[in-house]
Write a protein that holds these residues in place. Structure first.
Motif, short mmCIF file in Angstrom:
data_model
loop_
_atom_site.label_atom_id
_atom_site.label_comp_id
_atom_site.label_asym_id
_atom_site.label_seq_id
_atom_site.Cartn_x
_atom_site.Cartn_y
_atom_site.Cartn_z
N LEU A 170 33.65 36.65 43.66
CA LEU A 170 35.00 37.09 44.05
C LEU A 170 36.04 36.48 43.12
CD1 LEU A 170 36.73 38.64 46.19
CD2 LEU A 170 36.85 36.48 47.45
N ILE A 171 36.85 37.34 42.52
CA ILE A 171 37.81 36.91 41.51
C ILE A 171 39.22 37.35 41.89
CG2 ILE A 171 38.51 37.18 39.09
CD1 ILE A 171 35.50 37.58 38.48
N GLU A 172 40.16 36.43 41.76
CA GLU A 172 41.56 36.72 42.07
C GLU A 172 42.39 36.72 40.79
OE1 GLU A 172 44.91 35.12 45.19
OE2 GLU A 172 43.73 33.61 44.15
N PHE A 173 43.19 37.76 40.60
CA PHE A 173 44.11 37.81 39.47
C PHE A 173 45.35 36.97 39.79
CE2 PHE A 173 41.35 41.07 38.14
CZ PHE A 173 41.63 41.39 36.82
N PRO A 174 46.03 36.45 38.78
CA PRO A 174 47.21 35.61 39.02
C PRO A 174 48.40 36.43 39.50
CG PRO A 174 46.91 35.95 36.67
CD PRO A 174 45.71 36.55 37.34
N TYR A 175 49.28 35.76 40.23
CA TYR A 175 50.48 36.41 40.74
C TYR A 175 51.65 36.21 39.77
CZ TYR A 175 47.96 36.95 45.11
OH TYR A 175 47.03 37.30 46.06
N TYR A 223 50.23 40.03 33.79
CA TYR A 223 48.91 40.53 33.43
C TYR A 223 48.64 40.25 31.96
CZ TYR A 223 45.44 44.01 32.01
OH TYR A 223 44.35 44.64 31.46
N GLY A 224 47.38 39.94 31.63
CA GLY A 224 46.97 39.77 30.25
C GLY A 224 45.58 40.34 30.05
N GLU A 225 45.35 40.97 28.91
CA GLU A 225 44.04 41.57 28.65
C GLU A 225 42.93 40.53 28.62
OE1 GLU A 225 44.00 44.20 25.34
OE2 GLU A 225 45.48 45.56 26.22
N ARG A 260 47.36 44.19 46.22
CA ARG A 260 48.48 43.25 46.12
C ARG A 260 49.13 43.24 44.75
NH1 ARG A 260 47.21 37.50 49.05
NH2 ARG A 260 47.22 38.23 51.22
N TYR A 261 48.43 43.72 43.74
CA TYR A 261 48.96 43.66 42.38
C TYR A 261 49.89 44.82 42.06
CZ TYR A 261 45.00 40.49 42.44
OH TYR A 261 44.11 39.51 42.79
N LEU A 262 50.05 45.74 43.00
CA LEU A 262 50.92 46.90 42.76
C LEU A 262 52.34 46.48 42.44
CD1 LEU A 262 49.79 49.34 45.60
CD2 LEU A 262 49.22 49.49 43.16
N SER A 263 52.81 45.44 43.11
CA SER A 263 54.21 45.02 42.92
C SER A 263 54.36 43.99 41.80
CB SER A 263 54.74 44.42 44.23
OG SER A 263 53.96 43.30 44.63
N LEU A 264 53.25 43.59 41.20
CA LEU A 264 53.29 42.55 40.17
C LEU A 264 53.00 43.08 38.77
CD1 LEU A 264 51.22 39.88 42.14
CD2 LEU A 264 53.68 39.82 41.77
N TYR A 265 52.09 44.05 38.69
CA TYR A 265 51.67 44.60 37.40
C TYR A 265 52.17 46.02 37.23
CZ TYR A 265 48.26 40.73 37.65
OH TYR A 265 47.65 39.51 37.76
N LYS A 266 52.25 46.44 35.99
CA LYS A 266 52.62 47.82 35.71
C LYS A 266 51.49 48.75 36.15
CE LYS A 266 55.38 46.58 31.64
NZ LYS A 266 55.52 46.70 30.17
N GLU A 311 49.93 51.10 34.64
CA GLU A 311 48.84 51.24 33.68
C GLU A 311 47.94 50.01 33.66
OE1 GLU A 311 52.63 50.41 31.14
OE2 GLU A 311 52.09 51.47 32.99
N GLN A 312 48.51 48.84 34.00
CA GLN A 312 47.70 47.63 34.05
C GLN A 312 46.78 47.64 35.27
OE1 GLN A 312 50.94 44.84 33.94
NE2 GLN A 312 50.90 44.66 31.70
N VAL A 313 47.28 48.11 36.39
CA VAL A 313 46.44 48.26 37.58
C VAL A 313 45.30 49.24 37.29
CG1 VAL A 313 46.35 49.06 39.98
CG2 VAL A 313 48.28 47.68 39.19
N GLU A 314 45.61 50.32 36.56
CA GLU A 314 44.59 51.30 36.22
C GLU A 314 43.52 50.67 35.32
OE1 GLU A 314 44.22 54.31 37.59
OE2 GLU A 314 45.94 53.74 38.80
N LYS A 315 43.92 49.77 34.44
CA LYS A 315 42.94 49.11 33.58
C LYS A 315 42.00 48.25 34.42
CE LYS A 315 43.30 47.87 29.48
NZ LYS A 315 43.53 47.13 28.21
N ILE A 316 42.54 47.58 35.41
CA ILE A 316 41.69 46.77 36.30
C ILE A 316 40.73 47.69 37.06
CG2 ILE A 316 41.67 45.21 38.27
CD1 ILE A 316 44.47 44.26 37.38
N LEU A 317 41.22 48.82 37.51
CA LEU A 317 40.38 49.78 38.21
C LEU A 317 39.28 50.33 37.31
CD1 LEU A 317 43.00 51.79 40.29
CD2 LEU A 317 41.28 50.20 41.18
N GLY A 318 39.49 50.25 36.01
CA GLY A 318 38.51 50.75 35.05
C GLY A 318 37.37 49.79 34.79
N THR A 319 37.46 48.57 35.31
CA THR A 319 36.38 47.61 35.14
C THR A 319 35.22 47.99 36.06
OG1 THR A 319 37.26 46.14 36.85
CG2 THR A 319 37.99 45.75 34.59
N LYS A 320 34.04 47.54 35.71
CA LYS A 320 32.85 47.84 36.52
C LYS A 320 32.75 46.83 37.65
CE LYS A 320 30.34 50.06 32.75
NZ LYS A 320 29.12 50.05 31.91
#
Length: 224
Positions: free
Chosen positions: A102-107, A110-112, A136-142, A144-153
């Protein structure tokens, strides 16, 4: 088996349960709400911990304080930091008896490099990442950045509380419709502001969606 995949129920190890009594009451409420299995996920911040081993010792001590419940798997909510994939023993923070971590992104921002750290954990340790509370990241990241996270396996963990927010609920419903792999958790920390809330999820989500989430988890839980 209905499973809370993300909860801070171990006493006095992070900002979750503040006592054995609180933990026991949380367990009672979860049982009343129909939860049959719990994945305890205390926060892990590498810059705060002496070592992975010391964290595991503290986690085990907290687990024993509440009687080592048989329906509980031990894990951690790991904050992504630079170099986390190279941390000695990082693979030991995977959820017990699974290949899930389980991994949490920072609040903050965003960084690649965050995706690179996740990729390295996947490849080096053959672990399947679970991204904590993606909504929760909807209000923090752009967007397109959320979409990149969704693109991970990855598998995406949803907090039950998302269904109490119009924007987050709409986002999660989109993920359900598009077939993203989702699992649910209360992310409960206490008995007041962040109490167990499986009653909310069961009111807002069709039973088959919850069943699908359980099936995803079961595929990654090993026989012991």
């Amino acid at each position: 088996m209905l499973t809370d995949a993300h909860i801070h129920i171990l006493p006095q190890i992070d900002d979750g349960s503040d006592s054995v009594e609180t933990s026991q009451k949380m367990l009672e409420i979860l049982n009343e709400q129909g939860v049959e299995r719990i994945i305890a996920t205390p926060h892990f911040y590498s810059h705060r911990e002496e070592s992975v081993q010391r964290f595991l010792e503290k986690r085990d001590e907290a687990y024993k304080k509440i009687g080592s419940p048989k329906n509980m798997l031990l894990g951690a909510e790991i904050s992504i930091e630079h170099g986390i994939s190279k941390l000695d023993g990082i693979e030991k923070l995977a959820i017990e008896n699974t290949d899930l971590i389980l991994i949490e992104f920072p609040y903050t921002h965003y960084g690649e490099w965050m995706e690179e750290e996740i990729y390295n954990i996947m490849v080096d340790y053959k672990l399947k990442p679970v991204i904590a509370h993606i909504h929760r990241y909807l209000s923090l990241y752009k967007a397109e950045q959320v979409e990149k996270i969704l693109g991970t396996k990855a598998i995406f963990q949803i907090n039950n509380e998302a269904f109490g927010s119009f924007r987050e609920k709409r986002f999660v419903k989109r993920l359900i419709k598009e077939g993203y792999p989702l699992i649910f958790g209360s992310d409960s920390h206490n008995l007041s502001s962040r109490k167990p809330n499986w009653d909310l999820l069961q009111k807002k989500v069709k039973p088959e969606v919850i069943e699908d989430a359980v099936s995803i988890l079961e595929k990654h839980i090993k026989e012991v």
